[in-house]
Scaffold this motif. Structure first.
Motif, PDB file in Angstrom:
ATOM      1  N   LEU A  26       2.443   1.794  -3.533  1.00 27.95           N
ATOM      2  CA  LEU A  26       1.476   2.155  -4.598  1.00 27.95           C
ATOM      3  C   LEU A  26       0.919   3.671  -4.189  1.00 27.95           C
ATOM      4  O   LEU A  26       0.797   4.630  -4.983  1.00 27.95           O
ATOM      5  N   ARG A  27       0.840   4.091  -2.832  1.00 26.12           N
ATOM      6  CA  ARG A  27       0.505   5.509  -2.437  1.00 26.12           C
ATOM      7  C   ARG A  27       1.610   6.550  -3.066  1.00 26.12           C
ATOM      8  O   ARG A  27       1.254   7.471  -3.467  1.00 26.12           O
ATOM      9  N   ARG A  28       2.925   5.914  -2.774  1.00 26.84           N
ATOM     10  CA  ARG A  28       4.046   6.786  -3.081  1.00 26.84           C
ATOM     11  C   ARG A  28       4.213   7.225  -4.600  1.00 26.84           C
ATOM     12  O   ARG A  28       4.425   7.981  -5.221  1.00 26.84           O
ATOM     13  N   HIS A  29       4.132   5.934  -5.330  1.00 28.96           N
ATOM     14  CA  HIS A  29       4.526   6.042  -6.922  1.00 28.96           C
ATOM     15  C   HIS A  29       3.127   6.357  -7.718  1.00 28.96           C
ATOM     16  O   HIS A  29       3.070   6.773  -8.775  1.00 28.96           O
ATOM     17  N   LYS A  30       1.892   6.179  -7.228  1.00 28.50           N
ATOM     18  CA  LYS A  30       0.769   6.349  -7.954  1.00 28.50           C
ATOM     19  C   LYS A  30       0.655   5.769  -9.455  1.00 28.50           C
ATOM     20  O   LYS A  30       0.528   6.705 -10.297  1.00 28.50           O
ATOM     21  N   ALA A  45      -3.137  -2.932  -5.109  1.00 33.22           N
ATOM     22  CA  ALA A  45      -3.598  -2.332  -6.307  1.00 33.22           C
ATOM     23  C   ALA A  45      -5.000  -2.253  -6.631  1.00 33.22           C
ATOM     24  O   ALA A  45      -5.653  -1.424  -6.865  1.00 33.22           O
ATOM     25  N   LEU A  92      -7.330  -0.586  -4.208  1.00 31.95           N
ATOM     26  CA  LEU A  92      -7.191   0.783  -4.443  1.00 31.95           C
ATOM     27  C   LEU A  92      -7.957   1.512  -5.685  1.00 31.95           C
ATOM     28  O   LEU A  92      -7.894   2.578  -5.856  1.00 31.95           O
ATOM     29  N   ARG A 138      -2.607   9.485 -14.306  1.00 32.17           N
ATOM     30  CA  ARG A 138      -2.528  10.369 -13.184  1.00 32.17           C
ATOM     31  C   ARG A 138      -1.337  11.246 -13.010  1.00 32.17           C
ATOM     32  O   ARG A 138      -0.695  11.615 -11.847  1.00 32.17           O
ATOM     33  N   PHE A 155       0.997  -1.146  -0.001  1.00 35.14           N
ATOM     34  CA  PHE A 155      -0.028   0.024   0.020  1.00 35.14           C
ATOM     35  C   PHE A 155       1.002   1.193   0.172  1.00 35.14           C
ATOM     36  O   PHE A 155       0.584   2.149  -0.770  1.00 35.14           O
ATOM     37  N   ARG A 156       1.947   1.189   0.858  1.00 40.13           N
ATOM     38  CA  ARG A 156       2.616   2.393   0.685  1.00 40.13           C
ATOM     39  C   ARG A 156       3.594   2.540  -0.518  1.00 40.13           C
ATOM     40  O   ARG A 156       3.408   3.700  -0.946  1.00 40.13           O
ATOM     41  N   ARG A 162       0.577  12.706  -9.642  1.00 41.42           N
ATOM     42  CA  ARG A 162       1.904  12.736  -9.122  1.00 41.42           C
ATOM     43  C   ARG A 162       2.734  14.064  -9.289  1.00 41.42           C
ATOM     44  O   ARG A 162       3.738  13.842  -9.219  1.00 41.42           O
TER      45      ARG A 162
END
Ligand SMILES: CC(=O)N[C@H]1[C@@H](OP(=O)(O)OP(=O)(O)OC[C@H]2O[C@@H](n3ccc(=O)[nH]c3=O)[C@H](O)[C@@H]2O)O[C@H](CO)[C@@H](O)[C@@H]1O
Length: 401
Positions: free
Chosen positions: A88-92, A111, A114, A366, A85-86, A370
């Motif tokens: 995925l949140r960081r890289h978007k 993913a 999310l 996205r 999760f971390r 980003r």
């Protein structure tokens, strides 16, 4: 477009991911590709060398690891989800693709939860448990063998084949010229294979009369290098014996006949390279999937297959001798292998990923989320970066591609 590729462990999982990365970077709108793997897998060495950032999570396998391994795997699961999760949140990322291996499961599932478009790429004819489960959550399942499709929801399956790395493809697309000296390429998948090493050494006892007429390149894997080297020397055969072959492209090109396991990525390469082969499936592969992989080639006349338990050195020698003495048969096998090849796999896969992104986020993906300027994006992709050393630690090595 930013693509996150999760998985690895062995070459059979990782290299299709590398092939996909090459494709999206050079031919599509991808300006970033990030890999997620483990520090123990082949990706820790290969991904930084190929110039892509690698994030690592603590995932472990559950199946076939014994009770202690199973318990360790269970304990690692919650942490691997948190790490996923971390990341995925960081890289978007705009899309996430699982290529199999321990890190694939938690990252792809996280993913999907999310709402990020996800896909898995199943290399084998018989899918593993993780991909069968992930198949319920992802939007697309890429398969390489017809038989695999039955294990996934029908509307999601795209049969495209296994992507092959560009440096191999470039060589494969050139002509398959006949060789002056009959050349054998012997290898056991990305890790080498003791069963093949032993049988090949035994086979030499029955090939003595062909000593000057055979060229042999033999990849042994880490543990058997010295034993095999000494075996060839003791039996008076001049062979190139190595632990690992970095340049598989040249190794295939020089081979008149390949003796190997039946890992799915190897088979995809044999088909596109139009190579005749003697396949000896790894007998302990989950659900014996290598034998099922091999049957697809055997069924069409592209390869011979022998179970390791039923194959003596003498038998292997007699099959090598027979194929050497029947060049027309060898040509037919090569032709049949070639007919099964799917050189467009990486391209087809990448096209579908672009569609997934556009459907979900529009043509800029996205980028804004980003903090990127979508107008700065160069359609057609930018060039891949030069490797910048081997930093494979989590989080710190992201690089614009
Ligand atoms: C023991 C096991 O479970 N193995 C699995 C693993 O195999 P493994 O990792 O051995 O995978 P494959 O045989 O499919 O592919 C090997 C890859 O490594 C490359 N290579 C190999 C040797 C070498 O010296 N240099 C080199 O670069 C080959 O060109 C190929 O790209 O993943 C495959 C794909 O999911 C599965 O089908 C196999 O069953």
């Amino acid at each position: 477009m930013k693509v996150l590729i999760a998985g690895g462990g062995t070459g059979g999982h990782l290299y299709p991911g590398i092939a996909l990365a090459e494709e999206v970077v050079t031919r599509h709108h991808a300006n970033q590709v990030v890999f997620v793997g483990t520090t123990r897998g082949l990706e820790a060495r290969v991904v930084p060398r190929e110039g892509y950032p690698l994030e690592t999570i603590q995932a472990r396998g559950l199946k076939g690891k014994g009770l202690v391994g199973f318990i360790q795997g269970l304990f690692a699961l919650p942490m691997s989800f948190i790490e996923s999760f971390r990341i995925l949140r960081r890289h978007k990322p705009d899309v996430v693709v699982g290529v199999g291996g321990y890190s694939s499961g938690p990252v792809v599932l996280a993913a999907a939860l999310l709402g990020i478009p996800t896909a898995v790429q199943e290399q084998n004819a018989l899918p593993g448990l993780t991909n069968k489960l992930l198949g319920k959550f992802v939007r697309v399942v890429f398969t390489a063998f017809e038989g695999a499709s039955a294990f996934f929801p029908a509307g999601k399956v795209q049969l495209v084949g296994n992507p092959i790395r560009r440096k191999l493809m470039d060589n494969f697309l050139r002509s398959n010229a006949p060789h002056e000296t009959f050349s054998l390429l012997v290898f056991g998948g990305s890790l080498g294979a003791r069963g093949i090493n032993q049988r090949m050494l035994d086979a030499l006892d029955h090939l003595g009369d062909l000593k000057g007429q055979l060229k042999i390149v033999h990849q042994t894997g880490k543990n058997d290098l010295e034993t095999v080297r000494q075996g060839y020397a003791a039996k008076g055969f001049d062979a190139e014996v190595v632990e690992f072959i970095d340049d598989m492209s040249s190794a295939y090109a020089l081979a008149s006949l390949v003796v190997c396991r039946a890992g799915a990525t190897t088979l995809a390469e044999l088909m596109v390279a139009k190579k005749a082969s003697i396949l000896i499936p790894f007998p302990f592969a989950t659900d014996n999937h290598q034998e099922v992989n091999a049957q697809a080639l055997v069924g069409s006349g592209a390869a011979l297959m022998f179970r390791e338990s039923e194959l003596s050195g003498e038998k292997l020698a007699s099959e090598i001798r027979r194929l050497k003495n029947e060049p027309e048969r060898l040509r037919q096998m090569e032709k049949k292998a070639g007919l099964m090849g799917r050189p467009e796999a990486a391209k087809e896969l990448a096209d579908v990923l672009v569609d997934l992104m556009v459907k979900k986020y529009g043509p800029d993906g996205r980028a804004e989320a980003r903090g990127e300027d979508p107008r700065a994006k160069k359609p057609g992709g930018s060039k891949k970066p030069k490797p910048e050393g081997g930093n494979s630690s989590s989080g710190s090595n992201e690089k614009q591609v």
